[in-house]
Design a protein around this motif. Structure first.
Motif, PDB file in Angstrom:
ATOM      1  N   GLU A 276       1.045 -52.825  34.101  1.00 53.44           N
ATOM      2  CA  GLU A 276       0.457 -51.920  33.106  1.00 53.44           C
ATOM      3  C   GLU A 276      -0.138 -50.673  33.753  1.00 53.44           C
ATOM      4  O   GLU A 276      -0.025 -49.560  33.234  1.00 53.44           O
ATOM      5  CB  GLU A 276      -0.622 -52.660  32.316  1.00 53.44           C
ATOM      6  CG  GLU A 276      -1.309 -51.802  31.258  1.00 53.44           C
ATOM      7  CD  GLU A 276      -2.456 -52.525  30.578  1.00 53.44           C
ATOM      8  OE1 GLU A 276      -3.182 -51.869  29.808  1.00 53.44           O
ATOM      9  OE2 GLU A 276      -2.629 -53.740  30.834  1.00 53.44           O
ATOM     10  N   LYS A 277      -0.773 -50.840  34.912  1.00 50.77           N
ATOM     11  CA  LYS A 277      -1.458 -49.713  35.545  1.00 50.77           C
ATOM     12  C   LYS A 277      -1.568 -49.958  37.046  1.00 50.77           C
ATOM     13  O   LYS A 277      -1.543 -51.093  37.519  1.00 50.77           O
ATOM     14  CB  LYS A 277      -2.848 -49.512  34.926  1.00 50.77           C
ATOM     15  CG  LYS A 277      -3.700 -50.774  34.915  1.00 50.77           C
ATOM     16  CD  LYS A 277      -4.890 -50.651  33.988  1.00 50.77           C
ATOM     17  CE  LYS A 277      -5.652 -51.980  33.904  1.00 50.77           C
ATOM     18  NZ  LYS A 277      -6.777 -51.929  32.962  1.00 50.77           N
ATOM     19  N   ILE A 278      -1.671 -48.863  37.765  1.00 49.65           N
ATOM     20  CA  ILE A 278      -1.831 -48.898  39.216  1.00 49.65           C
ATOM     21  C   ILE A 278      -2.935 -47.911  39.594  1.00 49.65           C
ATOM     22  O   ILE A 278      -3.360 -47.095  38.772  1.00 49.65           O
ATOM     23  CB  ILE A 278      -0.522 -48.540  39.954  1.00 49.65           C
ATOM     24  CG1 ILE A 278      -0.065 -47.116  39.611  1.00 49.65           C
ATOM     25  CG2 ILE A 278       0.579 -49.543  39.643  1.00 49.65           C
ATOM     26  CD1 ILE A 278       1.156 -46.654  40.376  1.00 49.65           C
ATOM     27  N   ALA A 279      -3.383 -47.985  40.835  1.00 52.65           N
ATOM     28  CA  ALA A 279      -4.338 -47.008  41.360  1.00 52.65           C
ATOM     29  C   ALA A 279      -3.751 -46.401  42.630  1.00 52.65           C
ATOM     30  O   ALA A 279      -3.123 -47.100  43.433  1.00 52.65           O
ATOM     31  CB  ALA A 279      -5.681 -47.662  41.654  1.00 52.65           C
ATOM     32  N   PHE A 301      -0.624 -40.044  34.023  1.00 47.97           N
ATOM     33  CA  PHE A 301      -1.562 -40.514  35.043  1.00 47.97           C
ATOM     34  C   PHE A 301      -2.817 -39.625  35.015  1.00 47.97           C
ATOM     35  O   PHE A 301      -2.739 -38.429  34.721  1.00 47.97           O
ATOM     36  CB  PHE A 301      -0.936 -40.444  36.429  1.00 47.97           C
ATOM     37  CG  PHE A 301       0.045 -41.545  36.740  1.00 47.97           C
ATOM     38  CD1 PHE A 301      -0.172 -42.401  37.801  1.00 47.97           C
ATOM     39  CD2 PHE A 301       1.202 -41.712  35.984  1.00 47.97           C
ATOM     40  CE1 PHE A 301       0.735 -43.405  38.107  1.00 47.97           C
ATOM     41  CE2 PHE A 301       2.115 -42.717  36.272  1.00 47.97           C
ATOM     42  CZ  PHE A 301       1.872 -43.565  37.337  1.00 47.97           C
ATOM     43  N   LEU A 332      -8.893 -46.501  34.388  1.00 50.26           N
ATOM     44  CA  LEU A 332      -8.329 -47.844  34.303  1.00 50.26           C
ATOM     45  C   LEU A 332      -8.796 -48.566  33.036  1.00 50.26           C
ATOM     46  O   LEU A 332      -8.019 -49.285  32.401  1.00 50.26           O
ATOM     47  CB  LEU A 332      -8.718 -48.645  35.543  1.00 50.26           C
ATOM     48  CG  LEU A 332      -8.027 -48.252  36.861  1.00 50.26           C
ATOM     49  CD1 LEU A 332      -8.732 -48.878  38.048  1.00 50.26           C
ATOM     50  CD2 LEU A 332      -6.558 -48.639  36.840  1.00 50.26           C
ATOM     51  N   LEU A 336      -5.140 -46.182  31.807  1.00 46.25           N
ATOM     52  CA  LEU A 336      -4.465 -45.128  32.563  1.00 46.25           C
ATOM     53  C   LEU A 336      -4.444 -45.471  34.053  1.00 46.25           C
ATOM     54  O   LEU A 336      -5.304 -46.200  34.548  1.00 46.25           O
ATOM     55  CB  LEU A 336      -5.165 -43.784  32.364  1.00 46.25           C
ATOM     56  CG  LEU A 336      -5.282 -43.275  30.927  1.00 46.25           C
ATOM     57  CD1 LEU A 336      -6.028 -41.946  30.908  1.00 46.25           C
ATOM     58  CD2 LEU A 336      -3.888 -43.122  30.305  1.00 46.25           C
ATOM     59  N   SER A 337      -3.480 -44.911  34.775  1.00 46.04           N
ATOM     60  CA  SER A 337      -3.381 -45.101  36.220  1.00 46.04           C
ATOM     61  C   SER A 337      -3.993 -43.886  36.922  1.00 46.04           C
ATOM     62  O   SER A 337      -3.510 -42.765  36.765  1.00 46.04           O
ATOM     63  CB  SER A 337      -1.914 -45.257  36.635  1.00 46.04           C
ATOM     64  OG  SER A 337      -1.356 -46.430  36.083  1.00 46.04           O
ATOM     65  N   VAL A 389      -7.284 -53.843  39.115  1.00 44.01           N
ATOM     66  CA  VAL A 389      -5.887 -53.508  39.347  1.00 44.01           C
ATOM     67  C   VAL A 389      -5.354 -54.374  40.479  1.00 44.01           C
ATOM     68  O   VAL A 389      -6.099 -54.722  41.403  1.00 44.01           O
ATOM     69  CB  VAL A 389      -5.756 -51.992  39.673  1.00 44.01           C
ATOM     70  CG1 VAL A 389      -6.414 -51.650  40.997  1.00 44.01           C
ATOM     71  CG2 VAL A 389      -4.313 -51.541  39.668  1.00 44.01           C
ATOM     72  N   ARG A 391      -1.982 -53.688  41.765  1.00 35.48           N
ATOM     73  CA  ARG A 391      -0.941 -52.938  42.478  1.00 35.48           C
ATOM     74  C   ARG A 391      -1.493 -51.560  42.786  1.00 35.48           C
ATOM     75  O   ARG A 391      -1.990 -50.870  41.888  1.00 35.48           O
ATOM     76  CB  ARG A 391       0.343 -52.827  41.657  1.00 35.48           C
ATOM     77  CG  ARG A 391       1.464 -52.074  42.398  1.00 35.48           C
ATOM     78  CD  ARG A 391       2.761 -52.010  41.590  1.00 35.48           C
ATOM     79  NE  ARG A 391       3.320 -53.348  41.399  1.00 35.48           N
ATOM     80  CZ  ARG A 391       4.440 -53.573  40.700  1.00 35.48           C
ATOM     81  NH1 ARG A 391       5.076 -52.551  40.092  1.00 35.48           N
ATOM     82  NH2 ARG A 391       4.893 -54.803  40.568  1.00 35.48           N
ATOM     83  N   VAL A 392      -1.415 -51.159  44.050  1.00 31.53           N
ATOM     84  CA  VAL A 392      -1.987 -49.883  44.474  1.00 31.53           C
ATOM     85  C   VAL A 392      -0.997 -49.151  45.379  1.00 31.53           C
ATOM     86  O   VAL A 392      -0.045 -49.746  45.904  1.00 31.53           O
ATOM     87  CB  VAL A 392      -3.330 -50.080  45.207  1.00 31.53           C
ATOM     88  CG1 VAL A 392      -4.341 -50.779  44.320  1.00 31.53           C
ATOM     89  CG2 VAL A 392      -3.140 -50.858  46.511  1.00 31.53           C
ATOM     90  N   ARG A 456       4.689 -47.920  39.215  1.00 31.99           N
ATOM     91  CA  ARG A 456       4.096 -48.661  38.104  1.00 31.99           C
ATOM     92  C   ARG A 456       5.142 -49.493  37.383  1.00 31.99           C
ATOM     93  O   ARG A 456       4.867 -50.594  36.901  1.00 31.99           O
ATOM     94  CB  ARG A 456       3.432 -47.678  37.133  1.00 31.99           C
ATOM     95  CG  ARG A 456       2.685 -48.337  35.975  1.00 31.99           C
ATOM     96  CD  ARG A 456       2.109 -47.286  35.060  1.00 31.99           C
ATOM     97  NE  ARG A 456       3.179 -46.444  34.487  1.00 31.99           N
ATOM     98  CZ  ARG A 456       2.947 -45.333  33.800  1.00 31.99           C
ATOM     99  NH1 ARG A 456       1.712 -44.917  33.597  1.00 31.99           N
ATOM    100  NH2 ARG A 456       3.965 -44.640  33.314  1.00 31.99           N
TER     101      ARG A 456
END
Length: 457
Positions: A276-279, A301, A332, A336-337, A389, A391-392, A456
């Motif tokens: 759904e979202k990443i950083a 983003f 987040l 939003l990422s 989160v 996944r980064v 993402r």
């Protein structure tokens, strides 16, 4: 063209390759190259203990991610010999010092020549082969000169829009032998395209080898020359050799082993699943990353610029970190990422004025650049430890090193393929908060314009 091919050959038992990556993004590039070929591999972020290694009993290639690309020769003299000794003790026939495929280096910082002198001292051997060309990444070496494809156009290295004006190691010479000669007094030679095409590569290799262990560049521009480079290295490895090369070394060895039927035909990597979202944090000044950042902004983003004057200030640094983290966490919470970045391309005023900003903070350019990396690392650490989160991504080689040193992770392996040279990795940690975290470490030149949304999924 490939001479000396052996029927009925078999790969030896044990490790086939050990490598040290001169930055973290390049280390995952090498990890991807050998893993995608069907060779089980792991990348350690610190020298592995026996307990760490025991978690990867099937690994045939072991890497150690480092930061020497941004370090002085004096730092290398102190830090690299014990690391090379530990890797050599693993018993792999090839010890690889993984360099960037754009050959980022200079006599005073990231000296590939100094690394070669230290590595050869450890491994010995009658030659030290060097493969820099990586056709899959759009890197081609012809008659000793390196060419790099960017945005659909192939440039000679010294005319490349980014590398010709790199803020730390600008490349004013495309002839790699001439560039390397400024970094070492070692004999430097070349096995060129014409010799390979004429079937004279082995004879040339035999003539070049000597007790002085010369560096021998090998031209690579396509699959056929890649296979021949792999053959030359593998069949002339002797009792062991040291090679300062890009991931072209892994691609070359795998191509040769595949030509012998010792590896499956291009097994590749799984496709990444969507989240759904990443950083993201970015310390890259590359125009490639700038285009990716601009695209991410239009794709929804949240992009947040780091105030460099505050990030470098002892007085304001903590407040700037807290501000950036709060902004990212708010994004987040809204689904939003976030992307926290220090610059948007080489023409960004933040890049042009960086020396002045560093001087106000009382820092040298090198120390200021490292400070920016540590600030981005602390921002990422706080985001990850919030649990918001899983996944980064980090953009920029030096930034990736700083971030990974700040996280409680001891190893990475590959989860899936994304863009060549920037795979999706999985973290190994004794801390459940970090164990299984998915990461992408993206070099400045890597990935298409829509890469951030690709990460993402």
């Amino acid at each position: 063209m490939i001479s000396g091919t052996k029927t009925g050959a078999a790969l030896p038992e044990g490790l086939l390759l050990a490598y040290y990556g001169d930055d973290f993004t390049g280390s995952t590039d090498a990890l991807e190259a050998i893993t995608a070929a069907g060779v089980p591999s792991v990348l350690f972020l610190r020298p592995p203990t026996e307990e760490m290694r025991a978690r990867f009993p099937n690994a045939r290639a072991i890497g150690l991610a480092g930061s020497s690309r941004g370090r002085s020769p004096e730092w290398m003299d102190k830090e690299l010999p014990p690391l090379f000794a530990r890797l050599a003790a693993l018993g792999a026939p090839v010890l690889h010092y993984k360099v960037c495929s754009t050959f980022d280096s200079a006599p005073h910082v990231g000296s590939i020549g100094r690394a070669i002198d230290l590595g050869v001292r450890q491994m010995g051997g009658g030659w030290s082969p060097m493969v820099v060309g990586v056709p899959r990444l759009g890197r081609y070496q012809m008659f000793g000169n390196l060419f790099v494809t960017w945005n659909g156009t192939t440039y000679r290295l010294d005319r490349h829009p980014t590398m010709s004006r790199h803020p730390v190691t600008p490349m004013h010479e495309a002839d790699l032998g001439r560039h390397l000669a400024r970094q070492t007094d070692r004999r430097i030679a070349l096995i060129d395209l014409a010799e390979i095409r004429a079937g004279q590569a082995q004879a040339r290799c035999d003539a070049l080898r000597g007790d002085d262990t010369p560096v021998v560049l090998i031209d690579v521009m396509d699959e056929a020359t890649l296979v021949e480079a792999g053959r030359l290295i593998w069949e002339n490895r002797g009792d062991g050799l040291f090679s300062a090369s890009s991931s072209g070394l892994q691609y070359a060895l795998a191509a040769y082993w595949r030509s012998l039927g010792l590896l499956p035909e291009a097994p590749g990597l799984p496709k990444a699943s969507a989240v759904e979202k990443i950083a993201i944090v970015s310390g890259s000044c590359s125009p490639v990353t700038a285009a990716q950042l601009a695209h991410a902004r239009t794709a929804g983003f949240h992009t947040e610029r780091l105030d460099l004057s505050h990030a470098l200030s002892d007085v304001h640094r903590e407040a700037e970190i807290s501000r950036a983290v709060a902004t990212a966490m708010d994004a987040l919470s809204r689904g939003l990422s976030p992307v926290v970045y220090s610059a948007e391309g080489p023409d960004d005023p933040a890049v042009a004025g960086f020396d002045a900003t560093a001087a106000v903070a009382g820092l040298s350019r090198a120390d200021a650049a490292r400070r920016v990396g540590t600030v981005l690392a602390e921002i990422m650490r706080r985001i990850v430890e919030s649990g918001a989160v899983r996944r980064v991504m980090v953009a920029g080689g030096d930034s990736s090193g700083e971030v990974m040193e700040a996280l409680n992770i001891f190893a990475l392996d590959i989860v899936a393929g994304l863009a060549p040279g920037a795979p999706l990795c999985r973290a190994w940690s004794d801390d459940p908060l970090y164990d299984g975290l998915e990461l992408v470490l993206k070099g400045g030149q890597m990935g298409p314009t829509d890469f951030f949304p690709q990460v993402r999924g």
